[in-house]
Design a protein around this motif. Structure first.
Motif, PDB file in Angstrom:
ATOM      1  N   PHE A  86      35.533   0.453 -53.302  1.00 46.82           N
ATOM      2  CA  PHE A  86      34.102   0.682 -53.520  1.00 46.82           C
ATOM      3  C   PHE A  86      33.411  -0.586 -54.025  1.00 46.82           C
ATOM      4  O   PHE A  86      32.314  -0.926 -53.574  1.00 46.82           O
ATOM      5  CB  PHE A  86      33.903   1.829 -54.509  1.00 46.82           C
ATOM      6  N   GLN A  90      30.480  -2.449 -52.086  1.00 50.38           N
ATOM      7  CA  GLN A  90      29.208  -2.534 -52.803  1.00 50.38           C
ATOM      8  C   GLN A  90      28.675  -3.969 -52.769  1.00 50.38           C
ATOM      9  O   GLN A  90      27.487  -4.205 -52.529  1.00 50.38           O
ATOM     10  CB  GLN A  90      29.387  -2.068 -54.245  1.00 50.38           C
ATOM     11  N   THR A 104      28.972   3.864 -50.636  1.00 53.08           N
ATOM     12  CA  THR A 104      29.640   5.129 -50.955  1.00 53.08           C
ATOM     13  C   THR A 104      30.114   5.833 -49.692  1.00 53.08           C
ATOM     14  O   THR A 104      31.260   6.299 -49.613  1.00 53.08           O
ATOM     15  CB  THR A 104      28.690   6.045 -51.743  1.00 53.08           C
ATOM     16  N   CYS A 108      33.893   6.528 -48.606  1.00 51.37           N
ATOM     17  CA  CYS A 108      34.321   7.904 -48.353  1.00 51.37           C
ATOM     18  C   CYS A 108      34.970   8.027 -46.976  1.00 51.37           C
ATOM     19  O   CYS A 108      36.010   8.676 -46.830  1.00 51.37           O
ATOM     20  CB  CYS A 108      33.131   8.859 -48.442  1.00 51.37           C
ATOM     21  N   MET A 125      35.040   9.965 -55.988  1.00 48.36           N
ATOM     22  CA  MET A 125      33.747   9.324 -55.763  1.00 48.36           C
ATOM     23  C   MET A 125      32.694   9.855 -56.737  1.00 48.36           C
ATOM     24  O   MET A 125      31.752   9.143 -57.095  1.00 48.36           O
ATOM     25  CB  MET A 125      33.284   9.541 -54.324  1.00 48.36           C
ATOM     26  N   ALA A 129      31.319   6.446 -57.827  1.00 50.83           N
ATOM     27  CA  ALA A 129      30.076   6.052 -57.156  1.00 50.83           C
ATOM     28  C   ALA A 129      28.859   6.822 -57.663  1.00 50.83           C
ATOM     29  O   ALA A 129      27.763   6.260 -57.742  1.00 50.83           O
ATOM     30  CB  ALA A 129      30.224   6.245 -55.650  1.00 50.83           C
ATOM     31  N   VAL A 147      27.688  11.780 -51.792  1.00 49.50           N
ATOM     32  CA  VAL A 147      29.076  11.940 -52.248  1.00 49.50           C
ATOM     33  C   VAL A 147      29.716  13.169 -51.625  1.00 49.50           C
ATOM     34  O   VAL A 147      30.857  13.114 -51.125  1.00 49.50           O
ATOM     35  CB  VAL A 147      29.125  12.026 -53.786  1.00 49.50           C
TER      36      VAL A 147
END
Length: 469
Positions: A86, A90, A104, A108, A125, A129, A147
């Motif tokens: 992540f 990001q 995110t 996922c 998550m 996140a 999410v």
């Protein structure tokens, strides 16, 4: 007044649903209903059927890949790879509108591919996140939907446990199911990302851009992060999927190599320990036992239901309706959508899908095509109230001020995207059939959901490796 066999079969189905609503265990309720009504209809022969069905399930080669893929997922989950993944995504998406939502969803999609366990992905998550998006000023509903919807992608994107169970239930090649699901899975994840970026552009207040210090990260640092976190996991997944799709290994063989690769990856990240391995093995054994007993119970239940004439009554009911292929598919998917409220996808696959399978020939529907639509449809079962398990998983780890109704509202746009994708797949079936036809040949007119060669619906199949010249 004595009940007919067909009426007994329907009573069996309704009583099963009643006991499930009361919270009884699914697998043992299936076996109990099957044995009770089987004894009424068949006498002592039901116990011979119990032994035969149990043996056929336990000796089914297709199911060998289930514990191996589950083990791969649990090891990766406990190796703290998600946090690295992540953070790297990001940084890489810092200048994109809705960058945190995009990162995110991408995380996922990749992590769901590795684990296939919806609860694990949504929970992790939700801890990682979701707070990051809230701190950045994201709207609670958008962050919740991102999410929850992203965590459900593992149902569809290979290597999906759901597709393995559908293949074993419907007698469809798991290899072809994986090939057929790949493009729709990537398409759905892409539509989620497009929606997140679009809403961030139209309504910047719901998805604010990151501060310049966080958005502008030196390219060298981004590259290092991707090389050390994104690419190793991506290569592992690509190797597993590629071996299956290119005919280099069966799903079970590829899953075994994936499990070994996940252990190597955990060692490389210095997050491997015997305690974590034991925990992963225990969770894998528990999940696999649940799946196997579910299949045993389903096999007994379905056999008795068919013997009593329940299946014939259902078929007669559908045939009595003025249905064409489109309206049959619409009705079948609507029923599966509704069943997704009180039931989990495992019960839908092993109990209710076999009821529809004998009808597919009557309406000219390919079982493989039908399975991909179901996999898409089951995304909504995790997102639709009143059950919406993904929403409850997220609520369990979300801050106290986040309301369940906000999570439900955040999931709604993503449900609409799933329904839109289903219509796209139905009206443009080449989205499903193109890749299997390119890899393995066969099939027919790519403009219609035609039958493809394979085992007839409703029976178990032997595991296969499709070799390509």
């Amino acid at each position: 007044m004595a009940m007919s066999d067909g009426a007994l079969g329907l009573l069996q189905l309704f009583l099963f649903l009643f006991f499930i609503m009361l919270g009884f265990p699914i697998a043992f309720t299936l076996m109990a209903m099957g044995l009770f009504f089987g004894y009424l209809g068949m006498g002592d022969r039901i116990f011979d059927l119990l032994v035969q069905r149990t043996y056929s399930v336990m000796s089914n080669d297709v199911l060998i890949s289930v514990p191996l893929f589950v083990l791969m997922g649990y090891i990766i989950e406990r190796a703290n790879i998600l946090d690295r993944l992540f953070r790297s995504l990001q940084m890489a998406s810092g200048n994109i509108p809705g960058s945190l939502a995009v990162a995110t969803l991408a995380t996922c999609a990749l992590f769901a591919t590795a684990t296939g366990i919806v609860g694990a992905v949504v929970t992790l998550m939700g801890l990682l996140a979701f707070p990051a998006m809230l701190r950045a000023g994201y709207d609670v509903k958008l962050a919740s939907g991102v999410v929850a919807a992203g965590g459900c992608l593992g149902i569809l994107i290979p290597p999906s446990i759901m597709l393995i169970l559908y293949g074993a239930t419907a007698g469809v090649s798991v290899v072809q199911l994986y090939a057929a699901a790949f493009i729709p899975g990537v398409m759905l994840a892409g539509l989620y990302i497009v929606y997140a970026m679009g809403i961030a552009i139209v309504k910047p207040s719901v998805a604010p851009r990151l501060p310049p210090g966080e958005a502008k990260v030196p390219f060298g640092r981004i590259l290092v992060a991707l090389v050390t976190s994104f690419f190793p996991l991506a290569l592992l997944i690509a190797a597993v999927l590629g071996a299956i799709l290119m005919g280099l290994a069966t799903p079970s063989e590829a899953a075994a190599m994936g499990s070994l690769g996940s252990i190597v990856l955990a060692i490389a990240y210095r997050s491997f320990s015997i305690a974590k391995l034991k925990e992963s093995v225990f969770l894998t054994a528990r999940t696999s036992a649940m799946v196997c007993w579910l299949f045993v119970g389903s096999a007994i239940f379905s056999s008795v239901f068919g013997y009593l004439g329940g299946q014939e009554l259902v078929e007669q009911f559908f045939k009595s309706l003025p249905l064409n292929t489109f309206t049959f598919m619409l009705l079948a998917q609507a029923l599966i959508f509704v069943l997704g409220w009180p039931l989990e996808w495992t019960e839908i696959i092993v109990i209710f899908v076999p009821i529809f399978l004998p009808l597919l020939d009557d309406f000219g529907v390919d079982p493989l095509f039908f399975g991909i639509l179901i996999a898409l449809n089951l995304q909504t079962s995790f997102l639709s109230p009143p059950v919406a398990m993904a929403a409850f998983y997220l609520k369990g780890v979300a801050p106290k001020h986040v309301k369940l109704e906000d999570i439900f509202r955040g999931c709604m746009p993503f449900i609409y995207i799933v329904v839109f994708t289903m219509f796209c797949v139905y009206f443009f079936p080449g989205i499903v059939t193109w890749l299997p036809e390119q890899l393995y040949g066969g099939g027919g007119d790519a403009g219609a959901p035609v039958q493809m060669e394979g085992t007839p619906p409703g029976g178990f199949q032997e595991e296969e490796t499709i070799r390509v010249d």
